[in-house]
Design a protein around this motif. Structure first.
Motif, PDB file in Angstrom:
ATOM      1  N   SER A  43       0.838  -1.216   0.000  1.00 54.31           N
ATOM      2  CA  SER A  43       0.000   0.000   0.000  1.00 54.31           C
ATOM      3  C   SER A  43       0.864   1.254   0.000  1.00 54.31           C
ATOM      4  CB  SER A  43      -0.906   0.034   1.237  1.00 54.31           C
ATOM      5  OG  SER A  43      -1.790  -1.041   1.205  1.00 54.31           O
ATOM      6  N   ARG A  47       0.776   4.265  -2.627  1.00 54.66           N
ATOM      7  CA  ARG A  47       0.580   5.660  -2.208  1.00 54.66           C
ATOM      8  C   ARG A  47       1.704   6.547  -2.745  1.00 54.66           C
ATOM      9  NH1 ARG A  47      -2.438   7.117   1.917  1.00 54.66           N
ATOM     10  NH2 ARG A  47      -0.738   8.356   2.778  1.00 54.66           N
ATOM     11  N   ASP A  82      -7.829   2.079  -0.251  1.00 53.43           N
ATOM     12  CA  ASP A  82      -8.762   1.528   0.722  1.00 53.43           C
ATOM     13  C   ASP A  82     -10.163   1.664   0.147  1.00 53.43           C
ATOM     14  OD1 ASP A  82      -7.642   0.436   3.057  1.00 53.43           O
ATOM     15  OD2 ASP A  82      -6.904   2.424   3.599  1.00 53.43           O
ATOM     16  N   ASP A 154      -5.591  -1.880  -4.927  1.00 56.99           N
ATOM     17  CA  ASP A 154      -5.011  -2.417  -3.696  1.00 56.99           C
ATOM     18  C   ASP A 154      -6.005  -3.394  -3.065  1.00 56.99           C
ATOM     19  OD1 ASP A 154      -3.308  -2.849  -1.588  1.00 56.99           O
ATOM     20  OD2 ASP A 154      -3.530  -0.863  -0.696  1.00 56.99           O
TER      21      ASP A 154
HETATM   22  P1  ADP Z   1      -3.198  -1.906   4.116  1.00 55.60           P
HETATM   23  O1  ADP Z   1      -2.964  -3.262   4.717  1.00 55.60           O
HETATM   24  O2  ADP Z   1      -4.053  -1.922   2.890  1.00 55.60           O
HETATM   25  O3  ADP Z   1      -1.946  -1.116   3.985  1.00 55.60           O
HETATM   26  P2  ADP Z   1      -3.731  -0.610   6.605  1.00 55.60           P
HETATM   27  O4  ADP Z   1      -4.978  -0.782   7.413  1.00 55.60           O
HETATM   28  O5  ADP Z   1      -2.433  -1.219   7.015  1.00 55.60           O
HETATM   29  O6  ADP Z   1      -4.115  -1.077   5.143  1.00 55.60           O
HETATM   30  O7  ADP Z   1      -3.457   0.948   6.399  1.00 55.60           O
HETATM   31  C1  ADP Z   1      -4.501   1.854   6.233  1.00 55.60           C
HETATM   32  C2  ADP Z   1      -3.949   3.281   6.366  1.00 55.60           C
HETATM   33  O8  ADP Z   1      -3.262   3.437   7.610  1.00 55.60           O
HETATM   34  C3  ADP Z   1      -2.920   3.621   5.290  1.00 55.60           C
HETATM   35  O9  ADP Z   1      -3.113   4.973   4.914  1.00 55.60           O
HETATM   36  C4  ADP Z   1      -1.570   3.453   5.976  1.00 55.60           C
HETATM   37  O10 ADP Z   1      -0.597   4.328   5.428  1.00 55.60           O
HETATM   38  C5  ADP Z   1      -1.897   3.811   7.406  1.00 55.60           C
HETATM   39  N1  ADP Z   1      -1.099   3.014   8.360  1.00 55.60           N
HETATM   40  C6  ADP Z   1      -0.768   1.712   8.260  1.00 55.60           C
HETATM   41  N2  ADP Z   1      -0.010   1.323   9.294  1.00 55.60           N
HETATM   42  C7  ADP Z   1       0.115   2.422  10.082  1.00 55.60           C
HETATM   43  C8  ADP Z   1       0.783   2.674  11.319  1.00 55.60           C
HETATM   44  N3  ADP Z   1       1.516   1.727  11.933  1.00 55.60           N
HETATM   45  N4  ADP Z   1       0.689   3.893  11.853  1.00 55.60           N
HETATM   46  C9  ADP Z   1      -0.008   4.857  11.230  1.00 55.60           C
HETATM   47  N5  ADP Z   1      -0.653   4.690  10.048  1.00 55.60           N
HETATM   48  C10 ADP Z   1      -0.590   3.493   9.495  1.00 55.60           C
END
Ligand code: ADP
Ligand code: ADP
Length: 220
Positions: A43, A47, A82, A154
């Motif tokens: 992801s 981005r 997302d 994604d």
């Molecule tokens: P994916 O598995 O599709 O990456 P996530 O739920 O991990 O979906 O991420 C959703 C959003 O949260 C994204 O915009 C990502 O950049 C952000 N994100 C993911 N991990 C973290 C983290 N540890 N802290 C802050 N933001 C996060």
């Protein structure tokens, strides 16, 4: 020339290395599967390609330039990140009409893409009542709206029922057959092995494999 070119990209969030020197390209006329476990950096890479975040070093190019330099972004790259975050009170179709309006896309295109994703009548309802699968379809409709030559999805299979999964595989093949470059992520190799022409496998932000599916099967 590749449609998407990721070159030696690094991206770190405070203590976390999300992308660690990743390079790969996505060619027109192919479905490229972007495979890796959760947290592998898929992801984040998408981005970065979309200019929603900036790499610490390296560059991610679309049609040879940075996303920010594209003159008509929605007509050049379509993306599902997302599952579309549309305000719950907003009707799905109105969201697309607004997207079309703000990008100089004719209104009639909205009904074409809604038809294409199977939301022709459902999209007249408010997004708050949409299932995850419907939100995915609405997001895909938004990606298709500008008829772009480059598409990124994604984890599009998330939340879809078995019919929806068959549908999306067919859509990905159709888009590639039309000569478009398609990048699609999944945390499950098996989800894309029958659909992708090429596989980019990542783990901990690094490239694990970059192979055509034909080459991979020949070795098996
Ligand atoms: P994916 O598995 O599709 O990456 P996530 O739920 O991990 O979906 O991420 C959703 C959003 O949260 C994204 O915009 C990502 O950049 C952000 N994100 C993911 N991990 C973290 C983290 N540890 N802290 C802050 N933001 C996060
Ligand atoms: P994937 O899409 O392969 O599941 P992500 O790109 O979402 O992987 O995440 C890669 C790593 O970077 C994970 O450890 C995730 O928690 C972290 N990450 C992603 N976005 C952010 C963010 N905005 N802030 C902090 N950490 C993040």
């Amino acid at each position: 020339a590749p449609s998407i070119d990721v070159r030696a990209v690094h991206k770190r969030y405070r203590g976390t290395v999300a992308v660690d020197g990743l390079s790969f390209s996505v060619r027109p006329g192919e479905v490229t599967g972007f495979i890796g476990p959760n947290g592998a950096g898929k992801s984040t890479t998408m981005r970065l390609i979309l200019g929603l975040d900036a790499p610490d070093s390296g560059e991610a190019l679309v049609n040879g330039v940075r996303y920010a330099s594209l003159r008509t972004p929605l007509l050049e790259v379509g993306a599902l990140l997302d599952a579309e975050a549309v305000h719950p009170a907003r009707r799905g179709r109105d969201h697309l009409l607004w997207l079309a309006h703000s990008n100089g896309i004719p209104r009639k295109r909205v009904d074409e893409v809604l038809d294409q994703v199977g939301l022709a009548s459902a999209a007249r309802r408010r997004a708050g009542g949409f299932s995850l699968g419907m939100r995915q379809r609405l997001g895909i409709a938004g990606a298709l709206l500008g008829d772009p030559p480059v598409l990124m999805f994604d984890e599009p299979v998330n939340g879809l029922d078995p019919d929806g999964i068959v549908w999306i595989r067919g859509l990905l093949r159709e888009l590639a057959a039309q000569g478009r470059a398609v990048l699609v992520s999944s945390h499950l190799m098996g989800e894309l092995e029958d659909t992708a022409d090429h596989l980019i496998v990542v783990g901990r932000g690094r490239l694990v494999a970059d192979t055509s599916v034909a080459e991979l099967l020949a070795k098996a």
